[in-house]
Design a protein around this motif. Sequence first.
Motif, mmCIF file in Angstrom:
data_model
loop_
_atom_site.group_PDB
_atom_site.id
_atom_site.type_symbol
_atom_site.label_atom_id
_atom_site.label_comp_id
_atom_site.label_asym_id
_atom_site.label_seq_id
_atom_site.Cartn_x
_atom_site.Cartn_y
_atom_site.Cartn_z
ATOM 1 N N GLY A 170 -9.712 90.044 71.629
ATOM 2 C CA GLY A 170 -10.907 90.750 72.266
ATOM 3 C C GLY A 170 -10.807 91.376 73.460
ATOM 4 N N ALA A 171 -9.986 90.680 74.216
ATOM 5 C CA ALA A 171 -9.773 91.220 75.614
ATOM 6 C C ALA A 171 -8.735 92.513 75.685
ATOM 7 C CB ALA A 171 -9.418 90.168 76.461
ATOM 8 N N GLY A 172 -8.192 92.822 74.501
ATOM 9 C CA GLY A 172 -7.323 93.767 74.327
ATOM 10 C C GLY A 172 -5.900 93.591 74.852
ATOM 11 N N HIS A 173 -5.406 91.993 74.611
ATOM 12 C CA HIS A 173 -4.131 91.645 74.896
ATOM 13 C C HIS A 173 -3.260 91.674 73.520
ATOM 14 C CE1 HIS A 173 -6.209 89.457 78.225
ATOM 15 N NE2 HIS A 173 -5.576 90.499 78.868
ATOM 16 N N GLY A 174 -2.327 91.855 73.705
ATOM 17 C CA GLY A 174 -1.362 91.947 72.451
ATOM 18 C C GLY A 174 -1.046 90.501 71.830
ATOM 19 N N GLY A 229 -2.935 84.669 66.740
ATOM 20 C CA GLY A 229 -2.167 83.558 67.777
ATOM 21 C C GLY A 229 -2.967 84.161 69.367
ATOM 22 N N GLU A 230 -2.733 83.242 70.264
ATOM 23 C CA GLU A 230 -2.995 83.660 71.685
ATOM 24 C C GLU A 230 -2.018 84.709 72.369
ATOM 25 O OE1 GLU A 230 -3.612 79.751 73.506
ATOM 26 O OE2 GLU A 230 -5.108 79.171 72.162
ATOM 27 N N ALA A 231 -2.810 85.266 73.344
ATOM 28 C CA ALA A 231 -1.920 86.196 74.063
ATOM 29 C C ALA A 231 -0.617 85.369 74.846
ATOM 30 C CB ALA A 231 -2.635 86.851 75.359
ATOM 31 N N GLY A 232 0.258 85.720 74.642
ATOM 32 C CA GLY A 232 1.668 84.920 75.467
ATOM 33 C C GLY A 232 2.233 83.888 74.258
ATOM 34 N N SER A 233 1.669 83.517 73.190
ATOM 35 C CA SER A 233 2.113 82.914 72.082
ATOM 36 C C SER A 233 3.026 83.617 71.138
ATOM 37 C CB SER A 233 1.018 82.107 71.212
ATOM 38 O OG SER A 233 0.359 82.862 70.507
ATOM 39 N N THR A 234 3.924 83.002 70.257
ATOM 40 C CA THR A 234 4.791 83.854 69.187
ATOM 41 C C THR A 234 4.517 82.968 67.998
ATOM 42 O OG1 THR A 234 6.323 84.500 70.907
ATOM 43 C CG2 THR A 234 7.101 84.347 68.721
#
Length: 447
Positions: A58-62, A86-91
């Motif tokens: 929702g915040a535009g993060h990949g 997934g969350e931003a920064g997770s893989t």
Amino acid sequence: MGLLLGCGGGGGTETGPMPTSAWGVPQTLDTNLTVDSCLTGDGAGHALLVWRRGAQDGAGHGIQEVVTARLMADGTWKAPAVLEAGEAGSTLGVPAAAVDDRGKGWVLWFSETGSGGSVSTEIRAATVDLKATSPFGGPGHPFIFPMGGYSQLRLAVGSDGSALAGWTYPRFEATSGATFSSVAVSRVGSSGVWAAPVSYHQNQFSAQALMGIAGDGRGAFVLEQGTGDDAFLQAEGYDFAAGLATASGVAGWEPASQTGLFAHATAWAGDGHGGLEAWLRYDQPATGEVLRQAWPRRRSAAGGWILGDAVALPRPAEFLSVFREPDDTGWMAGTGPEGLWVSPLNGVTLGSGHVLLAAPATATNLVAVRDAAGRPALLWIQQRNGTSEGIGFCRLEAGAWTTPTLLPGTAGVGMQNLRAVAGPGGLVATWEQFGDRVLILRAATWR
């Protein structure tokens, strides 16, 4: 068939004449940047496609998502459903999926969070029932690890509700101060509870790779074992006794009396009556026998393994696939420098090889599959002089293999990760296709 492998599976027996069928025009299922797809089915037409793709929160993060789509009995795909965002920064790792002949099974994938020395990795699991209105349960979190670097996640299921998962991971040995690639395996029985992972390795200086995995109610897998002191690699087979969570090594599996052997990918097959077999293709450069021999390993329904002598392949092969019928006949297919070939199989005796696709055309990503009536078929990504020609296809009809053809709408494009399972009335194939800076996920149905 009793054997069902991850990312593909199913079977049956031949019934009646081959109907007049044709491949439909491919359709696009997804156009996101990251696509790592896995296809599985029950052998009767129900299929499940799972893939990983890029998205935004929702915040535009990949972020990354694990997504699924079901193929219905009428040949249409249900709208994709997100299993995890997934969350931003997770893989999120490349998923693995497998279902049995009832359409029940699992989807597994890695989820990594953190960075540096504080990476936490989970294997997440969702149950699958393709015939249910709500097909997915979970996801659960059966395993947690202290570091990242896991790969080669593979999954297979048995018709009794069991499943077998294996993967590679970096094993740190404190005594030597070194890190080696190793293999961990876990099994789940009909209770639905995954056992704690068990690491399989010879000693603190050994490295392993997962060569093959199969599930048939008990489960078996093959490792490629090697140490820094060895001049060659050994293949070792492990098997589960009924009800046990730890596998035992199959005595005599590795050709320990041979030297200079280099093992390659394993071809599995089931006979439909509880038997299981694996064909290990070996090189022996010292004698000039390169790409021309394989060792059959066969397990009976009673549980005993028969370790056959080396079998001379009719033509050189880099990769092998096997179809096995209940009467112990079947077919072997191989790809090598002379092209794509097939050979009749009676027990472990091979007939003369027949070239289906001759060099300079090459067949990569070979897929051996049975259609909804249990008839063998082959698909591959076909190239000539380094240029993609499309997806090739042939099938066994009236005891003979048909002339290879190309699926319509696939010529002149780069492709990867070809999969195929039995679809409604025939087959369904999926693949990833290179588009304008993206990978496109596509599917075609043969009916």
